[in-house]
Design a protein around this motif. Structure first.
Motif, PDB file in Angstrom:
ATOM      1  N   PRO A 107       0.885  -0.535  -0.100  1.00  0.00           N
ATOM      2  CA  PRO A 107      -0.102  -0.737   0.198  1.00  0.00           C
ATOM      3  C   PRO A 107       0.707   1.396   0.094  1.00  0.00           C
ATOM      4  CG  PRO A 107       0.095  -0.707   1.845  1.00  0.00           C
ATOM      5  CD  PRO A 107       0.304  -1.399   1.346  1.00  0.00           C
ATOM      6  N   VAL A 108       1.660   1.558  -0.930  1.00  0.00           N
ATOM      7  CA  VAL A 108       2.222   2.638  -1.108  1.00  0.00           C
ATOM      8  C   VAL A 108       1.692   3.125  -1.984  1.00  0.00           C
ATOM      9  CG1 VAL A 108       4.880   3.189  -2.372  1.00  0.00           C
ATOM     10  CG2 VAL A 108       4.564   1.352  -0.667  1.00  0.00           C
ATOM     11  N   GLN A 109       1.988   5.006  -1.312  1.00  0.00           N
ATOM     12  CA  GLN A 109       1.457   5.892  -2.476  1.00  0.00           C
ATOM     13  C   GLN A 109       2.200   6.901  -3.522  1.00  0.00           C
ATOM     14  OE1 GLN A 109      -1.891   4.020  -2.850  1.00  0.00           O
ATOM     15  NE2 GLN A 109      -2.605   6.303  -3.787  1.00  0.00           N
ATOM     16  N   GLY A 110       2.372   6.962  -4.244  1.00  0.00           N
ATOM     17  CA  GLY A 110       3.316   8.213  -4.724  1.00  0.00           C
ATOM     18  C   GLY A 110       3.269   7.502  -6.485  1.00  0.00           C
ATOM     19  N   HIS A 111       4.786   7.657  -6.720  1.00  0.00           N
ATOM     20  CA  HIS A 111       5.102   7.344  -8.172  1.00  0.00           C
ATOM     21  C   HIS A 111       5.244   5.991  -8.322  1.00  0.00           C
ATOM     22  CE1 HIS A 111       6.200  11.584  -8.529  1.00  0.00           C
ATOM     23  NE2 HIS A 111       7.109  11.714  -7.556  1.00  0.00           N
ATOM     24  N   VAL A 112       4.544   5.140  -9.277  1.00  0.00           N
ATOM     25  CA  VAL A 112       4.999   4.358 -10.067  1.00  0.00           C
ATOM     26  C   VAL A 112       6.669   4.270 -10.948  1.00  0.00           C
ATOM     27  CG1 VAL A 112       3.832   2.151 -10.238  1.00  0.00           C
ATOM     28  CG2 VAL A 112       2.649   3.577  -8.258  1.00  0.00           C
ATOM     29  N   ALA A 113       6.647   3.238 -11.113  1.00  0.00           N
ATOM     30  CA  ALA A 113       8.053   3.127 -12.581  1.00  0.00           C
ATOM     31  C   ALA A 113       7.682   1.267 -12.879  1.00  0.00           C
ATOM     32  CB  ALA A 113       9.500   3.252 -11.869  1.00  0.00           C
ATOM     33  N   LEU A 114       7.439   2.219 -14.315  1.00  0.00           N
ATOM     34  CA  LEU A 114       7.139   0.550 -14.691  1.00  0.00           C
ATOM     35  C   LEU A 114       8.505   0.711 -16.166  1.00  0.00           C
ATOM     36  CD1 LEU A 114       3.661   0.241 -15.307  1.00  0.00           C
ATOM     37  CD2 LEU A 114       4.795  -1.346 -13.917  1.00  0.00           C
ATOM     38  N   LEU A 115       9.100  -0.049 -15.811  1.00  0.00           N
ATOM     39  CA  LEU A 115      10.308   0.254 -17.089  1.00  0.00           C
ATOM     40  C   LEU A 115      11.096  -1.447 -17.504  1.00  0.00           C
ATOM     41  CD1 LEU A 115      13.006   2.284 -15.003  1.00  0.00           C
ATOM     42  CD2 LEU A 115      10.760   2.942 -16.067  1.00  0.00           C
ATOM     43  N   ASP A 116      10.506  -1.529 -19.229  1.00  0.00           N
ATOM     44  CA  ASP A 116      10.800  -2.575 -19.483  1.00  0.00           C
ATOM     45  C   ASP A 116      10.932  -3.863 -18.710  1.00  0.00           C
ATOM     46  OD1 ASP A 116      12.626  -0.643 -20.952  1.00  0.00           O
ATOM     47  OD2 ASP A 116      13.938  -1.240 -19.726  1.00  0.00           O
ATOM     48  N   MET A 117       9.534  -4.192 -18.954  1.00  0.00           N
ATOM     49  CA  MET A 117       8.909  -5.234 -17.995  1.00  0.00           C
ATOM     50  C   MET A 117       7.307  -5.528 -19.054  1.00  0.00           C
ATOM     51  SD  MET A 117       6.066  -4.011 -15.885  1.00  0.00           S
ATOM     52  CE  MET A 117       5.920  -5.563 -14.930  1.00  0.00           C
ATOM     53  N   LEU A 118       6.484  -4.387 -19.320  1.00  0.00           N
ATOM     54  CA  LEU A 118       5.037  -5.041 -19.921  1.00  0.00           C
ATOM     55  C   LEU A 118       4.845  -5.938 -20.221  1.00  0.00           C
ATOM     56  CD1 LEU A 118       4.079  -1.083 -19.893  1.00  0.00           C
ATOM     57  CD2 LEU A 118       2.786  -3.332 -18.071  1.00  0.00           C
ATOM     58  N   HIS A 119       6.087  -5.775 -21.696  1.00  0.00           N
ATOM     59  CA  HIS A 119       5.735  -6.933 -22.864  1.00  0.00           C
ATOM     60  C   HIS A 119       6.111  -7.964 -22.335  1.00  0.00           C
ATOM     61  CE1 HIS A 119       9.829  -5.819 -22.994  1.00  0.00           C
ATOM     62  NE2 HIS A 119      10.286  -6.663 -23.391  1.00  0.00           N
ATOM     63  N   TYR A 120       6.857  -8.708 -20.831  1.00  0.00           N
ATOM     64  CA  TYR A 120       7.018 -10.087 -21.032  1.00  0.00           C
ATOM     65  C   TYR A 120       5.416 -10.070 -20.320  1.00  0.00           C
ATOM     66  CZ  TYR A 120      11.826  -8.883 -21.053  1.00  0.00           C
ATOM     67  OH  TYR A 120      13.033  -8.595 -22.042  1.00  0.00           O
ATOM     68  N   LEU A 121       4.537  -9.385 -19.796  1.00  0.00           N
ATOM     69  CA  LEU A 121       2.796  -9.826 -19.708  1.00  0.00           C
ATOM     70  C   LEU A 121       1.295  -9.757 -20.472  1.00  0.00           C
ATOM     71  CD1 LEU A 121       2.812  -7.272 -16.883  1.00  0.00           C
ATOM     72  CD2 LEU A 121       3.066  -9.912 -16.507  1.00  0.00           C
ATOM     73  N   SER A 122       0.787 -11.236 -20.970  1.00  0.00           N
ATOM     74  CA  SER A 122      -0.126 -11.058 -21.995  1.00  0.00           C
ATOM     75  C   SER A 122      -0.554  -9.627 -21.620  1.00  0.00           C
ATOM     76  CB  SER A 122      -1.222 -12.150 -21.216  1.00  0.00           C
ATOM     77  OG  SER A 122      -1.829 -12.000 -20.035  1.00  0.00           O
ATOM     78  N   ARG A 123      -1.431  -9.409 -22.571  1.00  0.00           N
ATOM     79  CA  ARG A 123      -2.416  -8.348 -22.942  1.00  0.00           C
ATOM     80  C   ARG A 123      -3.376  -8.351 -21.496  1.00  0.00           C
ATOM     81  NH1 ARG A 123      -6.334  -5.353 -24.512  1.00  0.00           N
ATOM     82  NH2 ARG A 123      -6.893  -3.981 -25.334  1.00  0.00           N
ATOM     83  N   ASP A 124      -3.584  -9.144 -21.354  1.00  0.00           N
ATOM     84  CA  ASP A 124      -4.797  -8.695 -19.918  1.00  0.00           C
ATOM     85  C   ASP A 124      -4.011  -8.804 -19.262  1.00  0.00           C
ATOM     86  OD1 ASP A 124      -7.047  -9.868 -22.062  1.00  0.00           O
ATOM     87  OD2 ASP A 124      -6.652 -11.282 -20.933  1.00  0.00           O
ATOM     88  N   ALA A 125      -2.970  -9.363 -18.695  1.00  0.00           N
ATOM     89  CA  ALA A 125      -1.966  -8.647 -17.559  1.00  0.00           C
ATOM     90  C   ALA A 125      -2.075  -7.131 -17.462  1.00  0.00           C
ATOM     91  CB  ALA A 125      -0.656  -9.748 -17.214  1.00  0.00           C
ATOM     92  N   GLN A 126      -1.336  -6.889 -18.957  1.00  0.00           N
ATOM     93  CA  GLN A 126      -0.030  -5.886 -19.045  1.00  0.00           C
ATOM     94  C   GLN A 126      -2.649  -4.752 -18.529  1.00  0.00           C
ATOM     95  OE1 GLN A 126       0.460  -4.777 -22.997  1.00  0.00           O
ATOM     96  NE2 GLN A 126       1.812  -6.502 -22.400  1.00  0.00           N
ATOM     97  N   GLN A 127      -2.812  -4.689 -18.632  1.00  0.00           N
ATOM     98  CA  GLN A 127      -4.147  -3.636 -18.083  1.00  0.00           C
ATOM     99  C   GLN A 127      -4.707  -4.152 -17.069  1.00  0.00           C
ATOM    100  OE1 GLN A 127      -5.658  -1.433 -20.620  1.00  0.00           O
ATOM    101  NE2 GLN A 127      -4.343  -2.176 -21.907  1.00  0.00           N
ATOM    102  N   SER A 128      -4.207  -5.302 -16.300  1.00  0.00           N
ATOM    103  CA  SER A 128      -4.543  -5.075 -14.698  1.00  0.00           C
ATOM    104  C   SER A 128      -3.382  -4.907 -14.308  1.00  0.00           C
ATOM    105  CB  SER A 128      -4.287  -6.817 -14.999  1.00  0.00           C
ATOM    106  OG  SER A 128      -4.350  -6.661 -13.484  1.00  0.00           O
ATOM    107  N   LEU A 129      -2.101  -4.442 -15.133  1.00  0.00           N
ATOM    108  CA  LEU A 129      -1.482  -3.785 -13.793  1.00  0.00           C
ATOM    109  C   LEU A 129      -1.257  -2.902 -13.796  1.00  0.00           C
ATOM    110  CD1 LEU A 129       1.339  -4.172 -12.428  1.00  0.00           C
ATOM    111  CD2 LEU A 129       2.713  -4.689 -14.560  1.00  0.00           C
ATOM    112  N   LEU A 130      -1.722  -1.832 -15.387  1.00  0.00           N
ATOM    113  CA  LEU A 130      -1.539  -0.232 -14.916  1.00  0.00           C
ATOM    114  C   LEU A 130      -2.711   0.018 -14.223  1.00  0.00           C
ATOM    115  CD1 LEU A 130      -1.785   0.442 -19.203  1.00  0.00           C
ATOM    116  CD2 LEU A 130      -0.049   0.837 -17.980  1.00  0.00           C
ATOM    117  N   ALA A 131      -4.310  -0.704 -14.075  1.00  0.00           N
ATOM    118  CA  ALA A 131      -5.064   0.036 -13.464  1.00  0.00           C
ATOM    119  C   ALA A 131      -4.554   0.080 -11.896  1.00  0.00           C
ATOM    120  CB  ALA A 131      -6.045  -1.280 -13.631  1.00  0.00           C
ATOM    121  N   ARG A 132      -3.107  -1.506 -11.652  1.00  0.00           N
ATOM    122  CA  ARG A 132      -3.507  -1.336 -10.034  1.00  0.00           C
ATOM    123  C   ARG A 132      -3.024  -0.116  -9.933  1.00  0.00           C
ATOM    124  NH1 ARG A 132      -1.494  -5.759  -9.513  1.00  0.00           N
ATOM    125  NH2 ARG A 132      -1.676  -6.674 -11.204  1.00  0.00           N
ATOM    126  N   SER A 133      -1.891   0.039 -10.944  1.00  0.00           N
ATOM    127  CA  SER A 133      -0.488   1.500 -10.733  1.00  0.00           C
ATOM    128  C   SER A 133      -1.476   2.657 -10.451  1.00  0.00           C
ATOM    129  CB  SER A 133       0.513   1.009 -12.024  1.00  0.00           C
ATOM    130  OG  SER A 133       1.245   0.012 -12.105  1.00  0.00           O
TER     131      SER A 133
END
Length: 218
Positions: A107-133
């Motif tokens: 439960p951290v509130q601040g900035h979030v970084a996702l560097l060079d890792m999205l393409h290792y996830l499926s499309r659905d997992a990417q969308q889920s991670l964006l929403a949670r970020s």
């Protein structure tokens, strides 16, 4: 980044190969300076998902742009290497690295970084991670994404070929799953009320990397 700070950061890591990798990354990869610029003038903690060996955190601290840092990565070897570097740098009070999957966000509130890792996830997992970020962005927080984007350029085809080699060589577990198009990132972030910019961040590489900044205005 000047050679002396690069060497100082590299010396926190173990072994010639790892130190050479760190020096090379800091000398040639523009994502570290771009992230520092994006976070400039704020005093929010940073949640770095897919942090690897924690190099982003050490760089940001060297630039005076790191009030608090939490890095998550599923690779225990990288986390272990990063923890050694953090201890040697004497930064345990501002930097923490944890072995964890992206699903286990604290439960951290601040900035979030996702560097060079999205393409290792499926499309659905990417969308889920964006929403949670987005849920972890504080007012004035920035979601910093560096990702390969799917398009018709020669850079994209060169990147895809390199990712195939990484998978076959065993250097990346599982390999790439889905290269998103720009709108697959921008549309859900804009729908969440964020201001989004997308710019090329090729640096001196042939790879089709882009910097995506999604800001939550106060």
């Amino acid at each position: 980044m000047e050679r002396l700070p690069r060497q100082r950061i590299a010396d926190f890591y173990d072994g010639y190969i790892q130190r050479s990798y760190v020096r090379g990354k800091l000398a040639s990869d523009p994502v570290y300076a771009a992230t520092a610029e994006a976070l400039n003038g704020t005093a929010l903690p940073l949640l770095d998902i897919g942090c690897g060996i924690g190099l982003l955190g050490l760089y940001l601290h060297s630039q005076g742009a790191l009030p608090q840092y939490l890095g998550l990565d599923h690779d225990e070897r990288k986390i272990y290497a990063g923890m050694i570097a953090v201890r040697r740098a004497g930064l345990e009070h501002v930097m923490e690295l944890r072995q964890a999957d992206a699903e286990a966000m604290p439960p951290v509130q601040g900035h979030v970084a996702l560097l060079d890792m999205l393409h290792y996830l499926s499309r659905d997992a990417q969308q889920s991670l964006l929403a949670r970020s987005v849920q972890h962005l504080a007012p004035n927080g920035v979601l910093v994404i560096r990702s390969v984007l799917r398009n018709s350029s020669w850079r994209f085809h060169a990147t895809r070929a390199e990712e195939v080699w990484l998978r076959l060589s065993g250097r990346i577990r599982g390999g790439a799953q889905h290269f998103p198009r720009a709108e697959e990132l921008s549309l859900p972030l804009e729908a969440a009320g964020l201001t989004v910019t997308i710019e090329p961040l090729f640096g001196s590489t042939p790879f089709n990397s882009y910097l995506v900044l999604a800001r939550r205005l106060s």
